[in-house]
Design an enzyme around this catalytic site. Structure first.
Site, PDB file in Angstrom:
ATOM      1  N   ASP A 154      10.456  22.008   9.487  1.00 39.35           N
ATOM      2  CA  ASP A 154       9.937  23.451   9.897  1.00 39.35           C
ATOM      3  C   ASP A 154       9.788  23.795   8.423  1.00 39.35           C
ATOM      4  O   ASP A 154      10.110  23.295   7.259  1.00 39.35           O
ATOM      5  CB  ASP A 154      11.723  24.512  10.041  1.00 39.35           C
ATOM      6  CG  ASP A 154      11.318  25.819   9.568  1.00 39.35           C
ATOM      7  OD1 ASP A 154      11.197  26.084  10.950  1.00 39.35           O
ATOM      8  OD2 ASP A 154      12.101  26.583   9.174  1.00 39.35           O
TER       9      ASP A 154
ATOM     10  N   GLU B  39       6.361  21.533  11.891  1.00 41.70           N
ATOM     11  CA  GLU B  39       6.127  22.831  12.256  1.00 41.70           C
ATOM     12  C   GLU B  39       4.756  23.738  10.859  1.00 41.70           C
ATOM     13  O   GLU B  39       5.336  23.360   9.531  1.00 41.70           O
ATOM     14  CB  GLU B  39       6.585  23.566  12.170  1.00 41.70           C
ATOM     15  CG  GLU B  39       6.572  24.542  12.602  1.00 41.70           C
ATOM     16  CD  GLU B  39       7.203  26.654  12.010  1.00 41.70           C
ATOM     17  OE1 GLU B  39       6.526  27.885  12.479  1.00 41.70           O
ATOM     18  OE2 GLU B  39       7.141  25.858  10.950  1.00 41.70           O
TER      19      GLU B  39
END
Length: 737
Positions: free
Chosen positions: A406, A459
């Site tokens: 993330d 990401e």
């Protein structure tokens, strides 16, 4: 019955300063004062047992009472040579207990562990730090270890000592910054924390950063645990890496486990989730973060227990059971991993030992400007080790098949979300966070080396060069690749959703937003994500983004999914979008499953979209042209990338053996009969294998039911052409044969 103190000489008292530090919890070596030590004329034995009336030493052939020294200290010089195995009989006002003395044991952490910890290279850090049940010197108990180099003292507290750590000070293991104590008879299920005396003398109760199990939030204690799960997924583990992920079918169903079916545990989810995902044909599930987090509304993205699956759904072994159930159904398990930041809770990692430890020492570097959290200090070897080992931990201990990392962009750039003057350039004057780059490279290299078949996914929302390039390949910017296997294509997501949200009459002015992705499609190994982030906070669900009436919205939704599944790159779809849920997702109640209930009496449009997703996945898996050459420019060819007046996109995909699949998306609400498309002349017959406008999906039923015969009319640079009918707001797949 008490032992006699006859023959037990009074021990010389400890120096006042030593006594003060021991009782105050600031002694670096409590074992030097406590336990058994050979002295002239016998064996000095001292113990610290607050509130005890008496303490008797029990050894083979010996039962001897120790002399009280005040403040819970008892000591005596026993007429013994050598240090025998012994226990302590401790009498309190209302009970008597017999226990082994924690201070008669040598350190239970080896020199190799300490060496690797010091270098920041302990790849199985969870084996060295935290609470570990073990047999030590013939006794079963739990070894507690914690890294707290700035602490003046550390004591372990828990149910086993009534949360009073006075009698359980830990010893410092030299310059490692690690504190250790082996506590006999403490076993599985015991709650514990560390009581840390900070440099300023204040005390703080902290959860174990390495805890492998925690209490269920809002409770915050760590729990001593051991795994009893016996894995039965050896076949899956052996074959999962047989084909490189970028050359394999890869279709992902993203799930927020606590709200997928609210109230279900890991084991109950294991009865339902694998069957549902397998029926829909997804190859993988991606689980939003499951590491322990105090606030459920963070969806797991503010982690306090990096080594513990959230207790909201069960135990760590229960989570292992769920992963195994998915594997046995033929489904890979990806998990969101959050090494970019952590919350400021005063019982967790923030200023863990009284000073910045896991966070950067520069407050401007430590404070994340967007999320009110703290950023890790990637330049500190022990912190980097904590995170690299954590990535390995999930893959090795829980058989996770991939980590979606993330917020990579927030790690890579020193100026991320910071105003001019709010950040300091790196040593070369640039804005790249060199420490974070090195950490990500080390993490990826370590995971790929230790865990065959695992994929890491970034990401990352910027144009950073080489996210999915090997770490040893240096790019134009002078950096080696970050080493990820795949990267989320945030540009494709933003552009394609922007296009689809336009009224059809305006789409011709935004045609390039759909074609631009092919300009950079082969710069990285991409995943096309329609994730949870796109269906919350006022962004509306996928179907609700589409313009027009309800029929047009559903039709565009179906056409968009057909286009997404045929576009180069892997695909990811968040739960609820597979049946065109109209409402935004909310973690409090999850997907609107009632929309699929035939007894509800609504038209079958939601079930039709779910059936389409099933057929998309099955057709995708059966068509190597859609995945075998995802990262090869030769696997894609526009037939017509500029049919802006028609709102049409037509292209060919090719398998490794050259066999094609023709995809055509018509984002106009009109039927286009006899729409000519160029095809290779040596392939005379084509069949419609998927049509998102089929009546069974809730469409208008405009199809091409029979075989389409190629005509010797050159078109689109090909020596033959087809003239299928293009349904309104629909995507077609055509295959030769």
């Amino acid at each position: 019955m008490r032992g006699s103190s006859r023959g037990v000489r009074t021990a010389a008292p400890p120096a006042d300063e030593e006594r003060r530090r021991l009782l105050g919890g600031t002694h670096h070596d409590p074992h030097a004062l406590l336990g058994a030590h050979p002295v002239r004329g016998g064996l000095l034995l001292r113990t610290l047992r607050p509130y005890a009336k008496s303490v008797t030493v029990l050894a083979k052939g010996l039962r001897a009472a120790l002399h009280p020294e005040g403040d819970g200290l008892f000591a005596g010089v026993l007429p013994l040579r050598g240090i025998p195995e012994y226990a302590l009989l401790v009498e309190y006002a209302d009970t008597t207990v017999t226990a082994d003395d924690p201070y008669r044991f040598l350190p239970a952490l080896g020199e190799l562990d300490l060496h690797l910890l010091g270098e920041g290279r302990h790849e199985q850090l969870w084996e060295a730090l935290g609470a570990r049940i073990m047999d030590h010197q013939g006794v079963t108990g739990t070894r507690f270890t914690v890294w707290a180099p700035n602490a003046r003292g550390v004591r372990v507290v828990g149910d086993f000592n009534h949360w009073d750590g006075t009698a359980f000070p830990m010893r410092s293991l030299g310059s490692s910054g690690v504190w250790e104590l082996f506590v006999p008879d403490v076993g599985e299920g015991e709650l514990y924390k560390f009581e840390i005396t900070r440099p300023d003398g204040s005390r703080s109760l902290r959860a174990d950063p390495m805890a492998r199990r925690t209490e269920c939030p809002p409770a915050t204690a760590s729990i001593v645990t051991a795994s009893h799960h016996r894995w039965r997924d050896a076949d899956w583990m052996a074959r999962r890496g047989a084909r490189p992920v970028h050359e394999a079918p890869f279709s992902v169903y993203e799930v927020h486990l606590p709200s997928w079916r609210p109230g279900l545990t890991y084991r109950q989810l294991a009865e339902q989730l694998p069957a549902y995902v397998k029926d829909l044909g997804f190859t993988h599930v991606e689980l939003m973060p499951l590491a322990e987090h105090p606030f459920g509304g963070s969806w797991g993205y503010q982690v306090t227990g990096f080594y513990a699956p959230t207790a909201r759904l069960g135990t760590p072994d229960d989570f292992r059971f769920l992963v195994e159930a998915l594997h046995r159904a033929g489904i890979g398990v990806l998990m969101d991993w959050v090494p970019a930041h952590f919350p400021r809770d005063d019982w967790a990692l923030a200023e863990f030992d009284g000073r910045p430890l896991y966070e950067h020492p520069d407050p401007a570097r430590a404070a994340h400007p967007d999320w009110g959290t703290l950023e890790f200090d990637y330049g500190r070897a022990e912190v980097r080790n904590f995170l690299v080992a954590n990535a390995v931990y999930w893959c090795e201990e829980f058989h996770i098949d991939g980590l979606r990392v993330d917020a990579v962009a927030s790690m890579l750039y020193l100026d991320y979300s910071r105003e001019e003057g709010g950040w300091t350039p790196n040593a070369h004057g640039g804005r790249e966070n060199l420490d974070a780059v090195a950490f990500l490279q080390e993490m990826n290299a370590t995971v790929y080396r230790r865990c065959p078949g695992v994929v890491t996914i970034a990401e990352e929302s910027t144009a950073w060069d080489g996210v999915t390039r090997a770490t040893h390949h240096v790019g134009p910017g002078g950096f080696g690749g970050l080493g990820f296997g795949l990267k989320w294509n945030m540009g494709w997501m933003h552009d394609s959703l922007g296009y689809a949200a336009k009224e059809p009459v305006h789409r011709k002015y935004h045609h390039h937003e759909m074609t631009f992705s092919m300009v950079y499609a082969y710069s990285e190994n991409y995943v096309l994500p329609i994730s949870h982030d796109e269906v919350v906070h006022g962004k509306r669900s996928l179907v609700s983004k589409m313009p027009g009436d309800w029929w047009q919205r559903r039709a565009t939704h179906r056409a968009y999914l057909g286009y997404m599944w045929s576009h180069p790159g892997k695909q990811l779809l968040f739960m609820g979008q597979e049946f065109a849920q109209g409402a935004e997702w909310a973690e409090r109640h999850g997907p609107d499953w009632w929309l699929l209930d035939p007894s509800y009496g609504a038209e079958p449009d939601h079930r039709g979209v779910r059936d389409l997703v099933r057929d998309l996945n099955r057709g995708y898996a059966a068509a190597p042209a859609l995945w075998e050459r995802d990262t090869d420019p030769g696997g894609f060819c526009w037939l017509d990338g500029d049919a802006r007046e028609d709102n049409v996109f037509a292209f060919l995909r090719f398998a490794a053996d050259g066999s094609p699949l023709l995809a055509v998306a018509n984002f106009s609400p009109v039927v286009r009969p006899g729409y000519r498309l160029g095809v290779p002349g040596h392939l005379p017959v084509w069949h419609e294998v998927l049509n998102t406008d089929a009546a069974r999906y809730g469409g208008s039923g405009v199809t091409n039911p029979g075989p389409l015969t190629a005509q010797p009319v050159p078109w689109h640079g090909r020596d033959a052409s087809l003239t299928p009918v293009l349904p309104p707001l629909a995507t077609l797949w055509l295959r030769p044969g």
